[in-house]
Design a protein around this motif. Structure first.
Motif, short mmCIF file in Angstrom:
data_model
loop_
_atom_site.label_atom_id
_atom_site.label_comp_id
_atom_site.label_asym_id
_atom_site.label_seq_id
_atom_site.Cartn_x
_atom_site.Cartn_y
_atom_site.Cartn_z
N VAL A 117 1.86 7.01 -6.67
CA VAL A 117 0.82 8.00 -7.02
C VAL A 117 1.33 9.41 -6.74
N GLU A 118 1.97 9.62 -5.59
CA GLU A 118 2.49 10.94 -5.26
C GLU A 118 3.58 11.37 -6.23
N LYS A 119 4.42 10.42 -6.60
CA LYS A 119 5.48 10.73 -7.56
C LYS A 119 4.89 11.13 -8.90
N ALA A 120 3.87 10.43 -9.34
CA ALA A 120 3.22 10.77 -10.60
C ALA A 120 2.57 12.15 -10.51
N ASP A 121 1.94 12.46 -9.38
CA ASP A 121 1.30 13.78 -9.21
C ASP A 121 2.33 14.90 -9.23
N ALA A 146 0.84 -1.21 0.00
CA ALA A 146 0.00 0.00 0.00
C ALA A 146 0.87 1.26 0.00
N LEU A 147 1.95 1.25 0.78
CA LEU A 147 2.85 2.40 0.81
C LEU A 147 3.53 2.60 -0.53
N GLU A 148 3.95 1.49 -1.17
CA GLU A 148 4.57 1.61 -2.49
C GLU A 148 3.59 2.24 -3.50
N GLN A 149 2.35 1.84 -3.44
CA GLN A 149 1.36 2.41 -4.36
C GLN A 149 1.16 3.90 -4.09
N GLU A 150 1.09 4.28 -2.81
CA GLU A 150 0.93 5.71 -2.46
C GLU A 150 2.13 6.52 -2.95
#
Length: 195
Positions: A165-169, A158-162
């Motif tokens: 997502v933050e990196k993409a944003d 879950a942390l890896e996915q977050e």
């Protein structure tokens, strides 16, 4: 002799009265007095109306001056509008050019964002396929793991996915800021007059 003179005067008076001369003289005197009275009353009325006439003439003069000023203002407004017509046309041309430039830059930004979104999607698919391989490898080991290790692995995923997502944003916001800077630079370069 005095009596004779008095009698002559009285006789002359009677003759005048009988002939109507005295009556005409009295009427003429009365008419002269009436004309004199009328003239005096007319002068008196004229003197009373004199301040009113002065005030009315001043008001008329002021109204005429204001009308002249209004005409001059209208003429100057028309002259100013005629003077600024070419400037308004130039301003419209500049605004149209700026709008065209902004449309082009927004189209370029949209194309760049679409490309970035496609690249991110491809990267995400690659990462997902790698992640599925990792998951299949870890699934073999899950039978040997305890409950605590399983929950820790889920939390890590879950942390890896977050983080992804933050990196993409942040990458998309950086790209938008860079596109805004290039847009601002291009508009400022187009608006500055050549030296």
């Amino acid at each position: 002799m005095k009596k004779l003179l008095e009698f002559g005067r009285a006789a002359l008076f009677y003759v005048r009265v009988i002939t109507g001369y005295e009556q005409r003289r009295i009427r003429a005197d009365r008419l002269q007095l009436e004309q004199h009275l009328r003239q005096v009353q007319a002068r008196k009325a004229a003197i009373k109306q004199f301040p009113e006439k002065i005030i009315l003439s001043e008001v008329r003069r002021m109204v005429e001056e204001m009308q002249n000023l209004n005409k001059k203002l209208e003429e100057t407004e028309a002259a100013i509008e005629d003077y600024f017509k070419p400037l308004d046309k130039e301003a419209e041309m500049i605004m149209k050019m700026q709008l065209k430039g902004e449309e082009r830059t927004s189209e370029l930004m949209m194309k760049a964002l679409e490309k970035q979104a496609l690249l991110r999607q491809a990267e995400a698919e690659n990462k997902a396929s790698k992640h599925e391989v990792d998951i299949s490898e870890t699934d073999l080991d899950e039978s040997e793991m305890t409950e605590e290790e399983k929950t820790l692995k889920k939390m890590l995923k879950a942390l890896e996915q977050e983080v992804l997502v933050e990196k993409a944003d942040t990458e998309s916001s950086d790209n938008v800021h860079q596109a805004d800077k290039t847009h601002i630079n291009s508009t400022s370069a187009s608006t500055t007059p050549p030296k």
